[in-house]
Design a protein around this motif. Structure first.
Motif, PDB file in Angstrom:
ATOM      1  N   LEU A 176     -39.102 -15.049  19.290  1.00  7.67           N
ATOM      2  CA  LEU A 176     -40.071 -15.264  18.216  1.00  7.67           C
ATOM      3  C   LEU A 176     -40.661 -16.659  18.381  1.00  7.67           C
ATOM      4  O   LEU A 176     -39.927 -17.638  18.547  1.00  7.67           O
ATOM      5  N   ALA A 177     -41.991 -16.740  18.328  1.00  9.81           N
ATOM      6  CA  ALA A 177     -42.649 -18.038  18.483  1.00  9.81           C
ATOM      7  C   ALA A 177     -43.725 -18.205  17.423  1.00  9.81           C
ATOM      8  O   ALA A 177     -44.434 -17.258  17.080  1.00  9.81           O
ATOM      9  N   LEU A 178     -43.829 -19.424  16.897  1.00 17.22           N
ATOM     10  CA  LEU A 178     -44.850 -19.759  15.908  1.00 17.22           C
ATOM     11  C   LEU A 178     -45.589 -20.994  16.411  1.00 17.22           C
ATOM     12  O   LEU A 178     -44.994 -22.044  16.641  1.00 17.22           O
ATOM     13  N   PHE A 179     -46.912 -20.848  16.606  1.00 15.05           N
ATOM     14  CA  PHE A 179     -47.752 -21.933  17.121  1.00 15.05           C
ATOM     15  C   PHE A 179     -47.288 -22.396  18.508  1.00 15.05           C
ATOM     16  O   PHE A 179     -47.469 -23.556  18.867  1.00 15.05           O
ATOM     17  N   LYS A 180     -46.663 -21.522  19.264  1.00 14.00           N
ATOM     18  CA  LYS A 180     -46.215 -21.871  20.607  1.00 14.00           C
ATOM     19  C   LYS A 180     -46.324 -20.648  21.505  1.00 14.00           C
ATOM     20  O   LYS A 180     -45.747 -19.596  21.211  1.00 14.00           O
ATOM     21  N   ASP A 181     -47.058 -20.775  22.598  1.00 16.86           N
ATOM     22  CA  ASP A 181     -47.266 -19.650  23.511  1.00 16.86           C
ATOM     23  C   ASP A 181     -45.960 -19.245  24.191  1.00 16.86           C
ATOM     24  O   ASP A 181     -45.084 -20.077  24.436  1.00 16.86           O
ATOM     25  N   ILE A 182     -45.863 -17.947  24.483  1.00 19.88           N
ATOM     26  CA  ILE A 182     -44.705 -17.403  25.207  1.00 19.88           C
ATOM     27  C   ILE A 182     -45.180 -16.908  26.569  1.00 19.88           C
ATOM     28  O   ILE A 182     -46.123 -16.123  26.661  1.00 19.88           O
ATOM     29  N   ILE A 216     -40.717  -9.170  21.603  1.00 17.58           N
ATOM     30  CA  ILE A 216     -41.367 -10.486  21.630  1.00 17.58           C
ATOM     31  C   ILE A 216     -42.395 -10.506  20.500  1.00 17.58           C
ATOM     32  O   ILE A 216     -43.261  -9.627  20.416  1.00 17.58           O
ATOM     33  N   ILE A 217     -42.299 -11.506  19.642  1.00 18.52           N
ATOM     34  CA  ILE A 217     -43.223 -11.634  18.511  1.00 18.52           C
ATOM     35  C   ILE A 217     -43.786 -13.049  18.504  1.00 18.52           C
ATOM     36  O   ILE A 217     -43.036 -14.031  18.529  1.00 18.52           O
ATOM     37  N   SER A 218     -45.105 -13.146  18.484  1.00 15.38           N
ATOM     38  CA  SER A 218     -45.743 -14.457  18.420  1.00 15.38           C
ATOM     39  C   SER A 218     -46.735 -14.477  17.269  1.00 15.38           C
ATOM     40  O   SER A 218     -47.430 -13.493  17.010  1.00 15.38           O
ATOM     41  N   ILE A 219     -46.776 -15.613  16.567  1.00 13.75           N
ATOM     42  CA  ILE A 219     -47.694 -15.794  15.449  1.00 13.75           C
ATOM     43  C   ILE A 219     -48.491 -17.071  15.708  1.00 13.75           C
ATOM     44  O   ILE A 219     -47.913 -18.135  15.943  1.00 13.75           O
ATOM     45  N   PHE A 220     -49.807 -16.963  15.672  1.00 17.15           N
ATOM     46  CA  PHE A 220     -50.702 -18.077  15.982  1.00 17.15           C
ATOM     47  C   PHE A 220     -50.455 -18.600  17.390  1.00 17.15           C
ATOM     48  O   PHE A 220     -50.513 -19.799  17.632  1.00 17.15           O
ATOM     49  N   SER A 221     -50.159 -17.702  18.304  1.00 17.73           N
ATOM     50  CA  SER A 221     -49.937 -18.092  19.688  1.00 17.73           C
ATOM     51  C   SER A 221     -50.106 -16.862  20.580  1.00 17.73           C
ATOM     52  O   SER A 221     -50.146 -15.740  20.102  1.00 17.73           O
ATOM     53  N   ASP A 222     -50.203 -17.101  21.890  1.00 19.57           N
ATOM     54  CA  ASP A 222     -50.420 -16.024  22.854  1.00 19.57           C
ATOM     55  C   ASP A 222     -49.130 -15.658  23.570  1.00 19.57           C
ATOM     56  O   ASP A 222     -48.187 -16.452  23.639  1.00 19.57           O
ATOM     57  N   VAL A 223     -49.126 -14.436  24.113  1.00 20.03           N
ATOM     58  CA  VAL A 223     -47.997 -13.965  24.927  1.00 20.03           C
ATOM     59  C   VAL A 223     -48.533 -13.559  26.294  1.00 20.03           C
ATOM     60  O   VAL A 223     -49.495 -12.792  26.385  1.00 20.03           O
ATOM     61  N   GLU A 224     -47.915 -14.070  27.339  1.00 21.34           N
ATOM     62  CA  GLU A 224     -48.289 -13.704  28.713  1.00 21.34           C
ATOM     63  C   GLU A 224     -47.075 -13.100  29.400  1.00 21.34           C
ATOM     64  O   GLU A 224     -46.048 -13.760  29.544  1.00 21.34           O
ATOM     65  N   VAL A 225     -47.205 -11.840  29.793  1.00 16.49           N
ATOM     66  CA  VAL A 225     -46.093 -11.126  30.429  1.00 16.49           C
ATOM     67  C   VAL A 225     -46.421 -10.908  31.906  1.00 16.49           C
ATOM     68  O   VAL A 225     -47.271 -10.082  32.253  1.00 16.49           O
ATOM     69  N   ASN A 226     -45.753 -11.674  32.756  1.00 15.59           N
ATOM     70  CA  ASN A 226     -45.891 -11.476  34.203  1.00 15.59           C
ATOM     71  C   ASN A 226     -44.689 -10.732  34.771  1.00 15.59           C
ATOM     72  O   ASN A 226     -44.757 -10.201  35.871  1.00 15.59           O
ATOM     73  N   GLY A 227     -43.596 -10.723  34.006  1.00 15.25           N
ATOM     74  CA  GLY A 227     -42.391 -10.033  34.433  1.00 15.25           C
ATOM     75  C   GLY A 227     -42.233  -8.701  33.724  1.00 15.25           C
ATOM     76  O   GLY A 227     -43.192  -7.921  33.632  1.00 15.25           O
ATOM     77  N   THR A 228     -41.035  -8.436  33.190  1.00 18.81           N
ATOM     78  CA  THR A 228     -40.744  -7.158  32.543  1.00 18.81           C
ATOM     79  C   THR A 228     -40.171  -7.411  31.148  1.00 18.81           C
ATOM     80  O   THR A 228     -39.328  -8.293  30.968  1.00 18.81           O
TER      81      THR A 228
END
Length: 301
Positions: A32-38, A50-62
């Protein structure tokens, strides 16, 4: 000689196996991330949501689980074994990327995915409005829409109120602009009593039946209280002018909107509403005239 060769082969096998196993890092649990990209690297395997709020998620793996972003974007260049959901954002997919279940985008950016990418479930897009409606910008736009929308509806209803009962509104406003502390105290006590009535009403069947009426009373008092404050603001600005209640309402409403848009001053406007509510109660809904205190024993103004 054969023994040395066998040992060498065994060492090579162990090294090779270690390299193979080291190519993927596995993490158990959700993120879980808030104001921080994952960012999930290509050699990373996440077993969890994976949960993000006010941030982006980039999945290059699995990722074995759902990927959810709110006021942010999701970029899939690897594999998501689950759903992807983006609210006020978009779900972008790279070449050969995989989503094993649904790809859902709500109030986010409009995008196309490569033909080589795979979505095994449904692809749902609800009110896709463009990339500008994401992140903090999207939140600010929503707040502005809500404030302005509320203002327009309230403004129209306030005009109808002044047009239907101008004398009562005038009496309430006269009271609101005088004895401010008394009005505030009455309004605060009235509001507290209403909230206590809400709490107590939930304890009995009869009380539950009364809840809608209490809610309606609270809304009406709050609305008329706010309308009174808007007129009072307009009256204060046009103190030396012969403005009508309607003109005072229009001027006061736009000043009120400007103050409301600052966000920081909203608590002050909320407290000011107590003054309006107090004036409503003290004038019995505008039926009772407000008379100023006499300046001397012989004159009443």
């Amino acid at each position: 000689m054969k023994k040395k060769i066998a040992i060498s082969l065994l060492v090579i096998l162990l090294i090779t196996t270690s390299v193979v196993f080291a190519t993927e890092t596995i993490y158990e649990g959700s993120k879980l991330a808030l104001f921080k990209d994952i960012k999930i690297n290509g050699d990373t395997h996440i077993k969890g949501e994976i949960i993000s709020i006010f941030s982006d998620v980039e999945v290059n793996g699995t990722v074995d689980g759902d990927v959810i972003s709110i006021f942010g974007n999701t970029i899939v260049d690897g594999k998501v074994d689950g759903n992807t959901l983006s609210v006020f954002g978009s779900v972008d997919m790279g070449e050969n990327s995989i989503i094993t279940r649904d790809r859902i985008q709500i109030l986010g950016g409009v995008n196309e995915r490569p033909n080589s990418s795979i979505v095994s479930g449904e692809e749902v897009g609800i009110m896709l409005v463009g990339g500008f409606f994401t992140g903090i910008t999207g939140l600010i736009i929503i707040i502005l829409f809500l404030i302005i929308g509320k203002f327009v509806i309230s403004f129209i209803l306030s005009i109808l109120l002044v047009a239907l009962i101008p004398d009562r509104i005038n009496k309430i406003t006269d009271k609101a602009t005088n004895n401010i502390l008394r009005n505030f105290a009455i309004g605060l006590v009235t509001t507290v009593i209403i909230y206590l009535a809400f709490i107590l009403s939930t304890a009995t069947v009869v009380g539950i039946i009364l809840l809608p009426f209490l809610a309606i009373a609270k809304v009406i008092l709050g609305f008329i209280g706010n309308t009174t404050i808007k007129i009072a603001i307009g009256r204060r600005i046009g103190k030396n002018k012969s403005w009508t209640n309607m003109t005072e309402l229009i001027i006061g409403s736009f000043i009120y909107l400007i103050l409301d848009l600052t966000i920081v001053l909203k608590p002050i406007l909320y407290l000011a509403k107590f003054i309006g509510i107090g004036a409503i109660i003290d004038t019995r809904g505008g039926k009772k005239d407000y008379i100023k205190e006499p300046q001397n024993n012989n004159e009443i103004i």
